[in-house]
Write an enzyme that holds these catalytic residues in place. Structure first.
Site, PDB file in Angstrom:
ATOM      1  N   ASN A 185       0.865  -1.194   0.000  1.00  0.00           N
ATOM      2  CA  ASN A 185       0.000   0.000   0.000  1.00  0.00           C
ATOM      3  C   ASN A 185       0.902   1.246   0.000  1.00  0.00           C
ATOM      4  OD1 ASN A 185      -1.440   2.251   0.981  1.00  0.00           O
ATOM      5  ND2 ASN A 185      -2.951   0.947   1.990  1.00  0.00           N
ATOM      6  N   ASP A 195       0.040  -4.384  10.056  1.00  0.00           N
ATOM      7  CA  ASP A 195      -1.349  -4.665   9.725  1.00  0.00           C
ATOM      8  C   ASP A 195      -2.186  -3.743  10.594  1.00  0.00           C
ATOM      9  OD1 ASP A 195      -3.095  -6.067   8.040  1.00  0.00           O
ATOM     10  OD2 ASP A 195      -3.745  -7.326   9.702  1.00  0.00           O
TER      11      ASP A 195
HETATM   12  P1  ITT Z   1      -0.629  -4.164   3.008  1.00  0.00           P
HETATM   13  O1  ITT Z   1      -1.315  -5.390   3.565  1.00  0.00           O
HETATM   14  O2  ITT Z   1      -0.037  -4.366   1.651  1.00  0.00           O
HETATM   15  O3  ITT Z   1       0.346  -3.566   3.960  1.00  0.00           O
HETATM   16  P2  ITT Z   1      -3.302  -2.968   3.115  1.00  0.00           P
HETATM   17  O4  ITT Z   1      -3.885  -1.792   2.371  1.00  0.00           O
HETATM   18  O5  ITT Z   1      -3.974  -4.299   2.962  1.00  0.00           O
HETATM   19  O6  ITT Z   1      -1.741  -3.019   2.777  1.00  0.00           O
HETATM   20  P3  ITT Z   1      -3.959  -2.992   5.971  1.00  0.00           P
HETATM   21  O7  ITT Z   1      -4.494  -4.389   5.851  1.00  0.00           O
HETATM   22  O8  ITT Z   1      -2.999  -2.729   7.066  1.00  0.00           O
HETATM   23  O9  ITT Z   1      -3.215  -2.547   4.613  1.00  0.00           O
HETATM   24  O10 ITT Z   1      -5.097  -1.910   6.050  1.00  0.00           O
HETATM   25  C1  ITT Z   1      -6.394  -2.241   6.443  1.00  0.00           C
HETATM   26  C2  ITT Z   1      -7.368  -1.178   5.997  1.00  0.00           C
HETATM   27  O11 ITT Z   1      -7.243  -0.061   6.874  1.00  0.00           O
HETATM   28  C3  ITT Z   1      -7.216  -0.637   4.576  1.00  0.00           C
HETATM   29  O12 ITT Z   1      -8.538  -0.442   4.070  1.00  0.00           O
HETATM   30  C4  ITT Z   1      -6.537   0.686   4.737  1.00  0.00           C
HETATM   31  O13 ITT Z   1      -6.943   1.603   3.753  1.00  0.00           O
HETATM   32  C5  ITT Z   1      -7.015   1.118   6.128  1.00  0.00           C
HETATM   33  N1  ITT Z   1      -5.994   1.887   6.815  1.00  0.00           N
HETATM   34  C6  ITT Z   1      -4.762   1.433   7.194  1.00  0.00           C
HETATM   35  N2  ITT Z   1      -4.077   2.428   7.780  1.00  0.00           N
HETATM   36  C7  ITT Z   1      -4.881   3.520   7.776  1.00  0.00           C
HETATM   37  C8  ITT Z   1      -4.726   4.850   8.204  1.00  0.00           C
HETATM   38  O14 ITT Z   1      -3.593   5.290   8.737  1.00  0.00           O
HETATM   39  N3  ITT Z   1      -5.738   5.700   8.037  1.00  0.00           N
HETATM   40  C9  ITT Z   1      -6.888   5.291   7.461  1.00  0.00           C
HETATM   41  N4  ITT Z   1      -7.117   4.064   7.010  1.00  0.00           N
HETATM   42  C10 ITT Z   1      -6.118   3.169   7.161  1.00  0.00           C
END
Ligand code: ITT
Length: 195
Positions: free
Chosen positions: A10, A68
């Site tokens: 991401n 995560d």
């Molecule tokens: P990776 O697994 O490749 O790291 P991902 O996008 O799947 O990337 P996560 O599972 O950690 O990342 O993210 C879970 C959800 O939470 C995802 O929809 C993100 O957009 C959201 N998210 C993560 N960090 C956030 C933040 O700082 N502010 C707002 N939304 C966030």
């Protein structure tokens, strides 16, 4: 000096992690493009962060850092939680996820819209050992998206003490000083300096 390769696919998360880690003197390598993504099959943030970090250290031989993150909403018994990325289905966009969240909270008063972001960071080392830390940010879910910074659920998340602003109404530096992700990074640096 420590060097970690980032597991995240991401780009928004990579930018935030890099800003906080490099500010703390850590060298950060980007995820190699040819490494396949892992399925996040665990039902905990810890389990998924470890899955991602272990897959990358195996592929690169370099200590790997994965986070995560989940948004845990009290009125929804902790949903979307560990399923935050896929809340509105496989391949859902940030806008799809936010829309579903707001529709589930449509009749819930602001007093009952408490929520927290939780980030778990796992570092996996070539010798098979690992370090796991977490960081949290308390707030409420607003009724409508506001702001153009950040990503994910930022436009509807109002951190406690932010004067009513959402995370998306803060510039990146301000988000990075208070965020769940930066708190987890600081906890990681503390854990590493004690080890
Ligand atoms: P990776 O697994 O490749 O790291 P991902 O996008 O799947 O990337 P996560 O599972 O950690 O990342 O993210 C879970 C959800 O939470 C995802 O929809 C993100 O957009 C959201 N998210 C993560 N960090 C956030 C933040 O700082 N502010 C707002 N939304 C966030």
């Amino acid at each position: 000096m420590r060097t970690f390769v980032l597991a995240t696919a991401n780009p928004h998360k990579a930018v935030e992690l890099r800003a906080v880690l490099e500010g703390l003197g850590v060298t950060v390598l980007a995820r190699p493009r040819d490494v396949a993504e892992v399925d996040e099959t665990s039902d905990t943030l810890e389990g998924n962060a470890l899955l991602k970090a272990r897959a990358l250290v195996e592929a690169t031989g370099v200590a790997a850092l994965a986070d995560d993150t989940g948004l845990f909403v009290d009125a929804l018994e902790g949903r979307p939680g560990v399923r935050s990325a896929r809340y509105a289905g496989e391949g859902a966009s940030d806008a799809d996820n936010v829309e579903l969240l707001l529709s589930e909270l449509v009749n819930v008063h602001l007093d009952e819209r408490g929520a927290r972001f939780v980030t778990v960071i796992a570092v996996a080392y070539p010798d098979g050992s690992s370090t796991v830390v977490r960081g949290e940010l308390e707030g409420v879910i607003d009724h409508h998206p506001r702001g153009s910074h950040g990503f994910g659920y930022d436009p509807v998340f109002v951190p406690r003490g932010s004067g009513g602003r959402t995370l998306a109404q803060m510039d990146p530096e301000e988000k990075n000083t208070i965020s769940h992700r930066s708190r987890a990074v600081r906890n990681l640096v503390a854990a590493l300096s004690n080890s």
